[in-house]
Design a protein around this motif. Structure first.
Motif, PDB file in Angstrom:
ATOM      1  N   UNK A   1     -14.426   1.084   1.074  1.00  0.00           N
ATOM      2  CA  UNK A   1     -13.795   0.696  -0.087  1.00  0.00           C
ATOM      3  C   UNK A   1     -14.422   1.374  -1.235  1.00  0.00           C
ATOM      4  N   UNK A   2     -13.873   1.450  -2.460  1.00  0.00           N
ATOM      5  CA  UNK A   2     -14.403   2.205  -3.611  1.00  0.00           C
ATOM      6  C   UNK A   2     -13.877   1.435  -4.941  1.00  0.00           C
ATOM      7  N   UNK A   3     -14.981   1.137  -5.694  1.00  0.00           N
ATOM      8  CA  UNK A   3     -14.442   0.581  -7.091  1.00  0.00           C
ATOM      9  C   UNK A   3     -13.580   1.563  -7.729  1.00  0.00           C
ATOM     10  N   UNK A   4     -12.538   0.992  -8.107  1.00  0.00           N
ATOM     11  CA  UNK A   4     -11.122   1.611  -8.897  1.00  0.00           C
ATOM     12  C   UNK A   4     -10.703   0.932 -10.014  1.00  0.00           C
ATOM     13  N   UNK A   5     -10.500   1.796 -10.731  1.00  0.00           N
ATOM     14  CA  UNK A   5      -9.845   1.009 -11.946  1.00  0.00           C
ATOM     15  C   UNK A   5      -8.608   1.181 -12.173  1.00  0.00           C
TER      16      UNK A   5
ATOM     17  N   UNK B   1     -16.156   4.336 -11.618  1.00  0.00           N
ATOM     18  CA  UNK B   1     -15.022   4.159 -10.605  1.00  0.00           C
ATOM     19  C   UNK B   1     -13.979   5.229 -10.906  1.00  0.00           C
ATOM     20  N   UNK B   2     -13.471   5.353  -9.853  1.00  0.00           N
ATOM     21  CA  UNK B   2     -12.286   6.252  -9.846  1.00  0.00           C
ATOM     22  C   UNK B   2     -10.981   5.619 -10.446  1.00  0.00           C
ATOM     23  N   UNK B   3     -10.028   6.231 -10.983  1.00  0.00           N
ATOM     24  CA  UNK B   3      -8.711   5.851 -11.471  1.00  0.00           C
ATOM     25  C   UNK B   3      -7.792   5.902 -10.681  1.00  0.00           C
ATOM     26  N   UNK B   4      -6.764   4.723 -10.623  1.00  0.00           N
ATOM     27  CA  UNK B   4      -5.681   4.856  -9.650  1.00  0.00           C
ATOM     28  C   UNK B   4      -4.494   3.916 -10.478  1.00  0.00           C
ATOM     29  N   UNK B   5      -3.337   4.196  -9.669  1.00  0.00           N
ATOM     30  CA  UNK B   5      -2.254   3.466 -10.221  1.00  0.00           C
ATOM     31  C   UNK B   5      -1.537   2.824  -8.841  1.00  0.00           C
ATOM     32  N   UNK B   6      -0.786   1.705  -8.985  1.00  0.00           N
ATOM     33  CA  UNK B   6      -0.046   1.364  -7.814  1.00  0.00           C
ATOM     34  C   UNK B   6       1.236   2.107  -7.570  1.00  0.00           C
ATOM     35  N   UNK B   7       1.411   2.727  -6.589  1.00  0.00           N
ATOM     36  CA  UNK B   7       2.511   3.518  -6.280  1.00  0.00           C
ATOM     37  C   UNK B   7       3.952   2.578  -6.166  1.00  0.00           C
ATOM     38  N   UNK B   8       5.177   3.157  -6.996  1.00  0.00           N
ATOM     39  CA  UNK B   8       6.013   2.558  -6.863  1.00  0.00           C
ATOM     40  C   UNK B   8       6.723   2.159  -5.694  1.00  0.00           C
ATOM     41  N   UNK B   9       6.360   2.867  -4.526  1.00  0.00           N
ATOM     42  CA  UNK B   9       6.922   2.823  -2.972  1.00  0.00           C
ATOM     43  C   UNK B   9       5.902   3.077  -2.226  1.00  0.00           C
ATOM     44  N   UNK B  10       5.116   2.282  -1.520  1.00  0.00           N
ATOM     45  CA  UNK B  10       4.015   2.922  -0.492  1.00  0.00           C
ATOM     46  C   UNK B  10       4.594   3.676   0.383  1.00  0.00           C
TER      47      UNK B  10
ATOM     48  N   UNK C   1      -3.539  -4.949 -19.189  1.00  0.00           N
ATOM     49  CA  UNK C   1      -4.892  -4.984 -18.930  1.00  0.00           C
ATOM     50  C   UNK C   1      -5.428  -4.134 -18.026  1.00  0.00           C
ATOM     51  N   UNK C   2      -6.178  -3.041 -17.904  1.00  0.00           N
ATOM     52  CA  UNK C   2      -6.656  -2.446 -17.000  1.00  0.00           C
ATOM     53  C   UNK C   2      -7.879  -3.366 -16.104  1.00  0.00           C
ATOM     54  N   UNK C   3      -7.785  -3.341 -14.755  1.00  0.00           N
ATOM     55  CA  UNK C   3      -9.022  -4.157 -14.016  1.00  0.00           C
ATOM     56  C   UNK C   3      -9.459  -3.503 -12.797  1.00  0.00           C
ATOM     57  N   UNK C   4     -10.724  -3.662 -12.603  1.00  0.00           N
ATOM     58  CA  UNK C   4     -11.646  -2.975 -11.731  1.00  0.00           C
ATOM     59  C   UNK C   4     -11.373  -3.702 -10.390  1.00  0.00           C
TER      60      UNK C   4
END
Length: 274
Positions: free
Chosen positions: A78-82, A44-53, A1-4
């Motif tokens: 900071x910024x609100x991000x989905x 909010x903006x939309x992001x995904x977690x990088x597989x490798x920072x 589930x997408x979280x803010x």
């Protein structure tokens, strides 16, 4: 589930995915900054977690470049991000691509790079899957074209100085040569002009591509032979001219002056017998 989440701006890579290349309009950005400063960020903006920072970034931006830029210039930390989950990332990326397609022309090279980026991040398994999701409305022919351009990016990335300046038809011709098994030939052709502009690089590639299109290599005989690479460090390429052929010698062995003399002697023996 997408979280803010409220993510640190410094940890979000705005260029993790290619998007439209238009510059942000200063007036529109100033209005957005004023709106955020007085009313806060509504979306909010939309992001995904990088597989490798990488380079200090832990998340990649999907959508919201203007909002992210405005918050940075306002000094927000900071910024609100989905945070998109693996299940929702494809649809979010498809929406971003659709928005960019409507806003500006994305070059064929950028589309191929985008496909490879999404595969590298693990969002899709194959180019065909990525293309089907990110470009669902295009025809089968266009999908095949994007797939072939992705192959060009994969083979020649780093060799073309200004790949965005290459037209669709030019990339089509390069893709046809790659499909014919001529990747090594194209790389060897480009290496001497690796630092030149797009016009010079294309004029160098064009006669080679035309020769391949005019007389494809026979898979059984391997002829015509267009390149010879020897372990001693010598590469010989043939190149068509309006009046005949040019043989180009490169590599450490080619710098030895006696090599060309030996070749000329051998040719003289062949044609001046008796």
């Amino acid at each position: 589930m997408d979280t803010l989440h409220h993510l640190p701006l410094a940890e979000i890579d705005p260029h993790a995915l290619l998007r439209d290349r238009t510059q942000l309009d200063p007036e529109a950005l100033a209005q957005l900054q004023l709106s955020i400063a007085t009313e806060g960020l509504r979306l909010p903006i939309e992001v995904w977690q990088l597989s490798t920072p990488r380079d200090g970034f832990t998340h990649g931006l999907i959508s919201g470049l203007r909002r992210l830029t405005a918050c940075r210039e306002l000094g927000h930390q900071t910024i609100p991000a989905l945070l998109r989950t693996p299940a929702s990332i494809p649809d979010a990326m498809a929406a971003m691509v659709s928005e960019n397609e409507n806003r500006s022309d994305i070059s064929p090279w950028e589309k191929g790079t985008l496909i490879l980026n999404t595969i590298e991040e693990g969002h899709f398994d194959t180019p065909d899957t990525a293309i089907a999701v990110l470009f669902p409305a295009v025809s089968r022919f266009t999908r095949a074209r994007i797939r072939s351009h992705t192959m060009v990016v994969q083979a020649l990335d780093g060799l073309l100085t200004a790949p965005h300046d290459f037209s669709t038809r030019q990339l089509d011709a390069i893709a046809a040569a790659l499909t014919g098994g001529h990747e090594d030939l194209l790389i060897a052709t480009l290496q001497p002009v690796a630092r030149s502009g797009a016009e010079t690089q294309w004029s160098t590639l064009q006669p080679v591509l035309m020769d391949i299109a005019r007389e494809p290599t026979n898979p059984k005989t391997g002829r015509p032979r267009r390149m010879l690479q020897l372990r001693q460090g010598l590469t010989i390429r043939r190149e068509p001219t309006p009046t005949g052929w040019v043989l180009r010698f490169s590599g450490p062995e080619a710098k030895k002056g006696g090599l060309v003399d030996d070749v000329l002697d051998r040719v003289e023996q062949w044609f001046q017998k008796g």
